[in-house]
Design an enzyme around this catalytic site. Structure first.
Site, mmCIF file in Angstrom:
data_model
loop_
_atom_site.group_PDB
_atom_site.id
_atom_site.type_symbol
_atom_site.label_atom_id
_atom_site.label_comp_id
_atom_site.label_asym_id
_atom_site.label_seq_id
_atom_site.Cartn_x
_atom_site.Cartn_y
_atom_site.Cartn_z
ATOM 1 N N ASP A 613 73.047 -60.659 4.061
ATOM 2 C CA ASP A 613 74.097 -59.907 3.393
ATOM 3 C C ASP A 613 73.588 -58.516 3.017
ATOM 4 O O ASP A 613 72.462 -58.367 2.549
ATOM 5 C CB ASP A 613 74.538 -60.671 2.141
ATOM 6 C CG ASP A 613 75.636 -59.939 1.384
ATOM 7 O OD1 ASP A 613 76.721 -59.746 1.958
ATOM 8 O OD2 ASP A 613 75.376 -59.534 0.229
ATOM 9 N N HIS A 616 71.623 -53.482 5.457
ATOM 10 C CA HIS A 616 71.188 -52.091 5.507
ATOM 11 C C HIS A 616 70.697 -51.588 4.163
ATOM 12 O O HIS A 616 70.015 -50.568 4.099
ATOM 13 C CB HIS A 616 72.342 -51.210 5.997
ATOM 14 C CG HIS A 616 73.598 -51.366 5.200
ATOM 15 N ND1 HIS A 616 74.411 -52.470 5.318
ATOM 16 C CD2 HIS A 616 74.168 -50.576 4.262
ATOM 17 C CE1 HIS A 616 75.436 -52.350 4.491
ATOM 18 N NE2 HIS A 616 75.316 -51.223 3.838
ATOM 19 N N ASP A 735 85.716 -60.425 5.879
ATOM 20 C CA ASP A 735 85.898 -59.484 4.777
ATOM 21 C C ASP A 735 86.689 -58.254 5.199
ATOM 22 O O ASP A 735 86.609 -57.208 4.552
ATOM 23 C CB ASP A 735 84.544 -59.086 4.187
ATOM 24 C CG ASP A 735 83.541 -58.632 5.254
ATOM 25 O OD1 ASP A 735 83.909 -58.627 6.439
ATOM 26 O OD2 ASP A 735 82.400 -58.304 4.886
#
Length: 1595
Positions: A613, A616, A735
């Site tokens: 999750d 980055h 999402d």
């Protein structure tokens, strides 16, 4: 039953032991209290044991993936990251380094891959010493038995013996995912099977390639408690999913978001019930075992390492786990601003400000009021220097007197200049730290010294302190500006956030603003002050919340300076998540590292995979450490992530370090059909239909055991190109907004089908399949997923069931090739099996826009030479665009999947043969799909094998002359041999091939196959017709008339090409053509190497490439022969300029080339032929420069006989029974009186001599002096030469033993350019006459005399010396006496001393010496050009190589170092010192200017850089440098020499002529007039490598 299952079982239906290797790689049970797991027998140990075990009969060859490293030991940029397949069976990663390259100098491979077995530890590196061999390729074979992410580099000695670390490379090995097989979803006649019959879970299991993953995202809280999950397992399995992606299952925080985890070590009580931590894990594992065993579902979960829930109970004890002003001081400023916003929000009503936002004017009022409040905070005090304090601080120092200023003179500078100087001193402490108000301070002592020096005229300390205060004000100007900019940005970001969250239609439209729902999200979680937290300082209890930033640098932690993201309110925060502070390593936050490691490892032993999750924003070092720990307990853990870097290079940076197996990509990021088709091509096509790379570049070899123990195994070697991150391709992630919101509800069917058809791992979410009308709120949504009695009844699930199962089946069965085509709103995706030609075709009508129900515009889909059979067609009718009300369950839009009527493709024929054409019916509304089964006609599994078979038999009887015809033949050679019928092949829009043979085709084929460039003009030409196929056979068929051995390979080609022409459709023709040509080329190349000396056959690829030039240059042409009566193979000087007729075979070129091309390679027969033929032509004591098929040879070269004698010496020394050649009887072409007669005159070949007698004749004629005028002198012989130039004179100076000759009108050495320009006045004037005694002739003479003296004394040569007239007497001069004359005089006559004071010891005219410490190029140039003696040219190393005894070793090495510095270019040696006035570095033979120095190429040898002298330079350097005083390690010399040859290695590997050029222009620049491949260029470099080979041999 699917084909994949059939392949993995035996005839009894029982599983084979194909995957037994995996059985012992078990995931250990988790002990959550255990910090490390030690396994006595690791997967790495198993891999080593495998390679040491006996070979089992029937085993398939080992796969070897070869990674070519650059000369500096690093991978090139494109290969810096390598993704390797799952090690179902151990395989080899081979790192290959060219021998002698810089990185091989005492090189070691360093890697954290457990080469020697044992467990993997990230920072534990093992070393593997590179073999120190200069003549063989360097292979480092790493046995690969298990998954993981690894780093490597080569460490080696640099030029100054310092250790150099090469560039790092990374290789990731994908995990082995075992999963039960499923039966086929299609019947044998390609009809979809019902739920009861298709896609059933079977008992057998086998590894699933990553592309076979079909992932469904679910949120556990919408599935109910654990006992209620079985129906969801059943539904997902029946719909063809094989992995469930679970949003985090841990106990969530107060917000209810599964991504805001309150207790990382406990599963959500709503899922597992009120049980202990251990019991919770046990219940989850049991559920996953059922999911896997009964429903074929693997498990994937999100691992959240960035943040924790704001109400995580452990934060009260460990607030140091987050970022606070206590540990991150600049956050104090951000916290003040956050507190102000909170207070402002609570006081809105009392201040008469709106608490609800209903218009833009409301926002303006709120923002204006907030600005005022922020200004009142005086946050500028965090930025600036306190002027009053600083003035006060320096006053006492000024009064007592500061230390003198030690910096630059600053008197008379302006105030701004003074401010800039002081800022540069580094004495301003706290600048840019924002740690506290007025936290920026100045070193007072330095300030006092500075201001005293700047204002020396002011004596009053108060006045100086005041002046300093003014300077501080100037320094503060930029700091105030920084504060203003940060504040302005923060206010603007707050305003934008308010607009989105409270006013925008697409925003959440939050309600009343209050203390509990502030104006914007809070940047800080404020822990309560209580008994538990009293032990912490107050500042430590305000913790920064996590979030994300638009277009941020993912490698920068935005919670740390220099980022001011929290100050400038750039973070879009998640108010329920505290950002975790790991620091730079465990020592910075031991409790957090330990806790999160337990969290990650507990998940790793529970789940089959992780989704990282917020990857980055995960600190890279944290991710690396955590995933290493996870893989330690689950080596086959699958890891995927969603990266938002926007840059592939950055993606690879994360992927390679973290060992990410797949990056999540999303089809709904495509904004129109064209962009969607681009995404499908980029992420959904593994390789195009008809791809060449895999089928052409793989080669069989024998593999020694990488451990040094165990058997040699057959292997298949495939070169690695480098990798792009693997894709997990979602139609829509969980999402993101729904299809109804982003495009249209109908589009779910078409886009879902396209993604399912992709050649990648694929993913979806239940809401997409069931057509949920909107994105579900992870926090607020409380309903359960709806589920029906039949899993294929809702939404698009019926289509998804078929395509998901088919997706995995296509991957398992090898449908690896694909094609994407977009036309208007239509996208066609075709998947094909590369060996069988079977495939599946999807035609999708996308629905990017709502409302349209029409067919739209699209042409027919035409499939050449391919049949198509209808499988399935569907459209979707949305009955309402609102979901039905249901208080308990989530429901999708009311819809109906409508089966479309089968359509029968139209069958027809055209110029390419039969075709199928699919015409879209009138009713095919947006969202509709068709699926067809296809079959390419004529292609079956046996075709690939047939095309590759039989090469050994076809090429086994070919000799080197045959192979010249197969591999090479420049256009002139081909036309000569075929009487003009056949030349080299022309490819439209590309050009003419350089060779008619296979090497010509390899020129374009190499890049085409490596890059899979199916759009290349060669591929176009092959698709358009079979001309290329006919050409290859026709030319060999014609050559077979003269070279009958070629009949067999010609027939081999014909058999394969005939089948290709009949069976293979035109679009696949490039693939099969490339396959056949590659196989033939590899066989022909192998046939050459196997016929050559072990120096070649055991050598490295550079040696092979050079040795092939011996075949390239040696062939049969009609007009250039070694026999005047019949064609006999001969050696060409170069290609393509010297291919046929009189221009092909040159005496000098032959004998400079013969040693390298024939003797070192073992072609003694060809060497003998050339020696005997040229010896037969001896006339005037010379051999011809131009042989002209022995018909009209020309005698104008003074050096040619000496080159021949050197080669005879080499032949005797190198060839088996070499001495026998000396007694060979040779018929003499010309009468004894040297008169010219035609070759068929009775006087020709009228008497014979032995080769020994001919050798003696050469020396005797020189001893007597040679003087003649060339036969047929005049324009008919040479239209450029002046009359005097035809006069040939040579004599021996018996005081020195040196041979002198030539005149200023001719040029009798290799530097033989004759002036041609009338315009420039240079016609008949040699560019480099070199009359006198050229240094290389003296060296060759000395070498011959030394050899003859030796063999004469041992009775192996019948003569003792020559008769000579000396001081009026004729007497015998023995070879030894003559040799000693030269030896005793050489250094005195040729050396040019460094120190002019020593000139008297040498034959030197100091007035014209231009460079010292060298050897003269010529001795005794004519009086009008005496300076030519002293020109620095690359000829003296030739003498050094053949007669090193002539040279003083120290002087020789000094001269070589000068040549190295001054003359050596990238590929060759400058033919003249650049400091010389005659130097002209660029050769252009067509230049007919008035500049006499270059007109018509007169500067041919006055600067351009010739390759062949480089070989002699390197040979000389090897000899003298390894013997130099102080050279303790000859390897230094060897490495240096190989470094100098790197450009040559690169040139021959990349140039289509596959040779070394004649010359280059200045500094290696391309020369248009040069032969791109020259015999002597390749030969002398082979000589160097042969010297190295012999140097390495044990003595």
């Amino acid at each position: 039953m699917s084909l994949a299952f059939e392949q993995a079982t035996d005839s009894s239906g029982k599983g084979t032991n194909k995957f037994n290797f995996l059985s012992s790689v078990q995931i250990p049970e988790s002990d959550l209290t255990q910090k490390s797991l030690k396994t006595p027998w690791t997967p790495a140990d198993e891999g080593l044991a495998f390679f040491e075990s006996p070979i089992i009969q029937g085993d398939e060859p080992i796969r070897v993936y070869e990674l070519q490293l650059d000369p500096d030991g690093g991978p090139n940029k494109s290969r810096a990251y390598i993704s390797l397949p799952p090690p179902i069976k151990p395989y080899i990663l081979r790192m290959t380094l060219d021998a002698g390259t810089p990185a091989s100098k005492n090189g070691v491979l360093k890697t954290n891959f457990p080469l020697n077995g044992g467990i993997f530890i990230r920072d534990r590196f093992v070393e593997k010493k590179l073999p120190n061999n200069f003549s063989k390729p360097i292979h480092i074979n790493l046995p690969i038995p298990h998954a993981g992410a690894f780093i490597y580099w080569i460490e080696y000695d640099g030029p100054a013996s310092e250790r150099v670390k090469g560039r790092e490379g990374y290789f990731n090995i994908d995990p082995v995912l075992l999963i039960p097989f499923r039966s086929s979803v299609l019947s044998h006649d390609s009809k979809p099977l019902p739920l009861s019959a298709g896609g059933k879970i079977l008992k057998h299991e086998a590894p699933l390639p990553l592309d076979g993953l079909v992932v469904l995202t679910v949120v556990a809280k919408w599935m109910g408690s654990l006992p209620e999950w079985t129906p969801y397992f059943k539904e997902a399995s029946e719909r063809g999913y094989n992995m469930l992606h679970y949003a985090p299952l841990q106990q969530c925080g107060s917000s209810g978001s599964p991504y805001s985890i309150a207790d990382q070590m406990t599963f959500d009580r709503q899922i597992v019930g009120k049980v202990s931590k251990e019991e919770g894990f046990d219940k989850i594992r049991k559920a996953f075992k059922i999911a896997r065993d009964e429903f074929g579902l693997l498990s994937l979960t999100d691992v959240v390492m960035n943040h924790t829930a704001d109400n995580s109970p452990w934060l009260l004890d460990h607030p140091e786990a987050g970022y606070s002003p206590a540990n991150t001081p600049h956050l104090a400023l951000a916290l003040e601003l956050d507190d102000a916003i909170l207070e402002f929000s609570a006081d809105l009503a009392s201040n008469g400000l709106p608490t609800h936002v209903s218009s833009a004017s409301d926002i303006d009022r709120l923002v204006d009021a907030l600005k005022t409040k922020v200004e009142d905070l005086k946050l500028w005090q965090y930025y600036v220097i306190d002027r009053v304090r600083e003035s006060a601080n320096i006053l006492p120092i000024l009064i007592r007197g500061p230390s003198p200023w030690s910096g630059a003179d600053i008197k008379n500078m302006t105030m701004n200049e003074l401010a800039d100087v002081f800022k540069s001193t580094g004495k301003i402490v706290g600048l840019g730290k924002f740690a506290k108000r007025y936290g920026v301070q100045i070193d007072s002592e330095t300030a006092a010294s500075f201001v005293r020096a700047a204002f020396s005229e002011i004596q009053d300390p108060n006045a100086l302190a005041d002046a300093w205060g003014k300077l501080v004000d100037i320094i503060n100007v930029d700091l105030y500006k920084e504060w203003e900019d940060d504040t302005r940005t923060a206010i603007e970001n707050i305003k934008n956030r308010v607009e989105y969250t409270r006013l925008a239609d697409h925003g959440p439209k939050m309600g009343e603003i209050s203390a509990s729902s502030p104006l914007v999200e809070m940047y800080f979680t404020r822990l309560p002050r209580n008994e538990q937290t009293n032990k912490h300082e107050p500042r430590a209890l305000s913790l920064a919340n996590n979030g994300w930033i638009w277009d941020a640098n993912p490698l920068q932690n935005f919670a740390l300076l220099p980022s001011k993201a929290y100050i400038r309110r750039e973070v879009i925060v998640w108010g329920d998540c505290v950002k975790l502070r790991y620091g730079s390593g465990p020592e910075d936050n031991p409790w957090l590292w330990d806790y999160m490691t337990q969290y990650v490892t507990s998940l790793a032993v529970t789940f089959d995979g992780f989704r990282i999750d917020n990857c980055h924003s995960t600190p890279l070092h944290v991710g690396v450490a955590m995933l290493d720990a996870a893989r330690a307990v689950n080596p086959n853990l699958y890891i995927c992530a969603e990266l938002f870097t926007g840059n592939e290079e950055t993606d690879i940076h994360f992927v390679s370090r973290l060992g990410i197996n797949s990056l999540i990509r999303e089809a709904y990021n495509g904004f129109d059909p064209k962009e969607l088709s681009r995404l499908l091509y980029r992420f959904g096509i593994d390789r195009s239909i008809g791809s060449m790379h895999g089928v052409c570049l793989t080669s069989p070899e024998d593999l020694p055991s990488p451990t040094g123990k165990g058997p040699t195994r057959p292997c298949l070697v495939t070169p690695l190109k480098g990798s792009s991150p693997h894709t997990l391709f979602f139609d829509l992630t969980h999402d993101n907004e729904s299809p109804l919101h982003k495009r249209s509800a109908e589009d779910a069917l078409s886009t879902g089908a396209l993604v399912a058809f992709s050649s990648a791992a694929i993913g979806s979410n239940k809401g997409f399949d069931d057509l949920y009308p909107k994105l579900l709120d992870l926090v607020g949504e409380k309903k359960r997923y709806g589920i029906s009695d039949r899993s294929d009844e809702t939404g698009i699930s019926k289509m998804k069931r078929i395509l998901n199962h088919l997706h995995t089946q296509m991957v398992l069965e090898g449908y690896a090739e694909g094609y994407v085509h977009q036309e208007n709103d239509y996208i066609t995706l075709h998947r094909v099996h590369p060996q069988t030609g079977s495939g599946y075709l999807l035609i999708a009508h996308t629905a990017f826009h709502k409302g349209s129900k029409t067919r739209g515009s699209v042409g027919p889909t035409k499939l050449s030479r391919t049949t198509a059979k209808f499988i399935f067609g569907a459209s979707i009718e949305i009955l309402a665009y609102d979901a039905p009300r249901d208080e308990m369950f989530l429901r999708g839009l009311p819809s109906q999947l409508v089966d479309l009527s089968p359509i029968t493709p139209i069958v027809g024929t055209d110029d390419n043969g039969s075709f199928s054409e699919i015409v879209i019916p009138d009713h095919f509304p947006p969202g509709s799909v068709f699926i067809f089964a296809t079959q390419v006609q004529g292609v079956d599994e046996g075709l690939d094998d047939f095309c590759k078979s039989g090469t050994e038999e076809a090429f086994k009887d070919l000799d080197l002359v045959d192979l010249n015809a197969v591999l090479y033949r420049a256009d002139g050679e081909e036309r000569d041999t075929t009487l003009g019928k056949i030349g080299t092949y022309n490819i439209p829009n590309y050009g003419t091939l350089v060779y008619a043979g296979l090497e010509g085709w390899m020129g374009p084929l190499r890049p085409v196959t490596w890059n899979n460039d199916l759009g290349h003009p060669l591929c176009d030409n092959l698709r358009e017709g079979t001309w290329a196929l006919d050409y290859i056979y026709d030319r060999l068929d014609q050559h077979a008339v003269v070279l009958p051995n070629l009949r067999q390979p010609a027939n081999w080609f014909k058999e394969r090409f005939d089948r290709i022409k009949v069976d293979v459709p035109s679009f696949l023709r490039p693939k099969y053509f490339a396959m056949v040509v590659y196989e033939a080329y590899k066989a022909a190349r192998r046939a050459v190497i196997e016929q050559q000396d072990e120096f070649v056959s055991d050598g490295h690829p550079f040696i092979h490439d050079l040795a092939l030039c011996a075949v390239q240059m040696y062939g049969l042409v009609q007009t250039a022969s070694l026999d005047p009566e019949k064609p006999v193979p001969s050696l060409a000087a170069g290609l393509p300029h010297f291919t046929t007729g009189w221009a092909r075979c040159w005496g000098r070129d032959v004998f400079i080339s013969l040693r390298g091309l024939f003797l070192t390679t073992g072609n003694f027969t060809a060497a003998r032929q050339h020696i005997l033929v040229f010896a037969s032509t001896l006339k005037h004591g010379l051999i011809p420069n131009l042989l002209d098929s022995v018909r009209s040879p020309r005698y104008n070269s003074r050096d040619s006989p000496w080159w021949m004698l050197q080669n005879i010496q080499d032949y005797v020394n190198l060839a088996p029974d070499g001495f026998n050649i000396l007694s060979e009887s040779i018929k003499r072409r010309f009468p004894r009186d040297d008169s010219f007669v035609p070759w068929n005159d009775p006087k020709a070949y009228a008497y014979s001599s032995t080769l020994a007698e001919i050798i003696q004749e050469i020396l005797q004629r020189h001893a007597d002096g040679i003087s003649f005028r060339e036969y047929n002198a005049g324009p008919n012989l040479d239209m450029q030469m002046s009359d005097e130039g035809f006069n040939i004179d040579l004599h021996v100076d018996w005081k020195t033993g040196i041979v002198f000759g030539g005149n200023k009108h001719n040029c009798g050495t290799w530097m033989d350019k004759m002036g041609e320009s009338v315009k420039a006045g240079t016609k008949g004037i040699p560019g480099t006459p070199r009359d006198g005694a050229p240094v290389e002739i003296t060296g060759l003479l000395k070498s011959t005399l030394r050899w003859l003296s030796k063999i004469s004394q041992t009775g192996k040569f019948p003569f003792k010396g020559v008769q000579a007239n000396i001081d009026g007497q004729r007497r015998l001069v023995t070879y030894n006496e003559w040799s000693d004359l030269i030896q005793s005089s050489f250094e005195r006559l040729y050396y040019v001393p460094f120190d002019p004071a020593n000139d008297h010891k040498y034959a030197i005219n100091g007035n014209i010496v231009s460079r010292r410490g060298i050897y003269k190029d010529v001795l005794g140039s004519g009086s009008d050009h005496e300076w030519a003696d002293y020109q620095l040219r690359p000829n003296f190393p030739i003498a050094m190589a053949v007669a090193p005894e002539l040279f003083d070793p120290e002087r020789a090495l000094g001269a070589l170092k000068i040549a190295d510095e001054v003359l050596r270019g990238p590929l060759g040696m400058k033919t003249l010192d650049p400091a010389d006035l005659q130097y002209r570095g660029n050769y252009n033979n067509s230049d007919d200017s008035t500049d006499g120095s270059i007109a018509k190429g007169l500067n041919y040898h006055n600067g351009p850089e010739w390759v062949w002298p480089l070989g002699y330079f390197l040979r000389a350097y090897l000899h003298f440098n390894t013997k130099a005083i102080g050279n303790q390690d000859p390897n230094n010399t060897l490495h240096y020499i190989h470094t100098l040859m790197l450009p040559l290695r690169s040139y021959i590997q990349n140039d289509p002529w596959r040779g070394l050029p004649e010359l280059t222009n200045r500094n290696g620049a391309y020369c248009h007039d040069s032969c791109p491949t020259q015999a002597w260029s390749s030969s002398t470099i082979l000589d160097v490598l042969n010297d190295v080979h012999n140097f390495e041999k044990p003595t």
